[in-house]
Design an enzyme around this catalytic site. Sequence first.
Site, short mmCIF file in Angstrom:
data_model
loop_
_atom_site.label_atom_id
_atom_site.label_comp_id
_atom_site.label_asym_id
_atom_site.label_seq_id
_atom_site.Cartn_x
_atom_site.Cartn_y
_atom_site.Cartn_z
N ASP A 20 -19.22 -30.25 -26.31
CA ASP A 20 -18.61 -28.94 -26.38
C ASP A 20 -19.16 -28.21 -27.61
O ASP A 20 -19.88 -28.79 -28.42
CB ASP A 20 -17.09 -29.11 -26.48
CG ASP A 20 -16.38 -27.81 -26.74
OD1 ASP A 20 -16.60 -26.85 -25.97
OD2 ASP A 20 -15.61 -27.73 -27.71
N LYS B 70 -12.56 -18.00 -20.66
CA LYS B 70 -11.64 -17.19 -21.45
C LYS B 70 -10.73 -16.29 -20.61
O LYS B 70 -9.57 -16.07 -20.97
CB LYS B 70 -12.42 -16.37 -22.48
CG LYS B 70 -13.21 -17.22 -23.47
CD LYS B 70 -12.39 -18.39 -24.03
CE LYS B 70 -13.22 -19.31 -24.90
NZ LYS B 70 -12.51 -20.56 -25.22
#
Length: 273
Positions: free
Chosen positions: A9, A50
């Site tokens: 990540d 998001k």
Amino acid sequence: MSVKTIILDWAGTTVDFGCMAPVYAFKKAFKNKHIELTNEEIRKPMGMLKIDHIKQLLSLDQVKKQWFELYGRASDEKDVRGIYQDFEKYLFADLAENSHLKPETKQAMKKIKQLGYNIGSTTGYTKEMMEVVFETAKAEGYHPDYVVTPDEVDSLGRPYPFMIFENMRHFQNHSMDEVIKVGDTISDIQEGKNAGVLSIAVTEGSSVMGLSLEEYKQLSKEEMEQVNQQTAEIFYQQGADLCIKNLLELAELLQEQSLLQRMQIKKEKISVN
């Protein structure tokens, strides 16, 4: 079969200690709508695409209540898009400044590359956001071999496994046993588990820990150990195969292939049961 590919990540794992950039941006975007969110509420869906993250926040009971009291109706897709536009504006304003490498990243990545591993990556950021993050990280000495964003998998980001599969396609991995996913959020662990790969959580500087580098440095050694242990317990409860404090511990693990192989055997037994 030996491990060949490490999929990392970004924010909270390799850059942006504490995963602070999106927290600040979400808080400001919702404040524009007169909705107050705690850091804990913001962090819970961290790691997702998001816009999906915004939808999750809008679905919180207290947020739905506040929204109805303010606007006399439930939020809709237009509201989601409006908040997302504000989120992007605030994020891009501070993204480069909040994308510096975590303290161990450069040294750890050098060791892992020397060991011959592929280094891939997944993220909750869009392609445009990642261009900023990537350039900042590259200037400081970190650039993975491959970057996949949700845009490249039809916006099916975490917890879907498709960004991991795209990394595997790129590196031509033959089996899930050749891959390890490493991240700092519950969504990272879910992504790895859904892909069927070994899933390792980073505790130090993670979104789950929720401390900035400055806040973390103010802790005593005993307090640091305690907060890392508490964070690890959360990750294990969510299915993490292993927790590490930082990426230097990952590099040490990768030098001990026998330990990783034992973990894979354990994972396979759990899957069978």
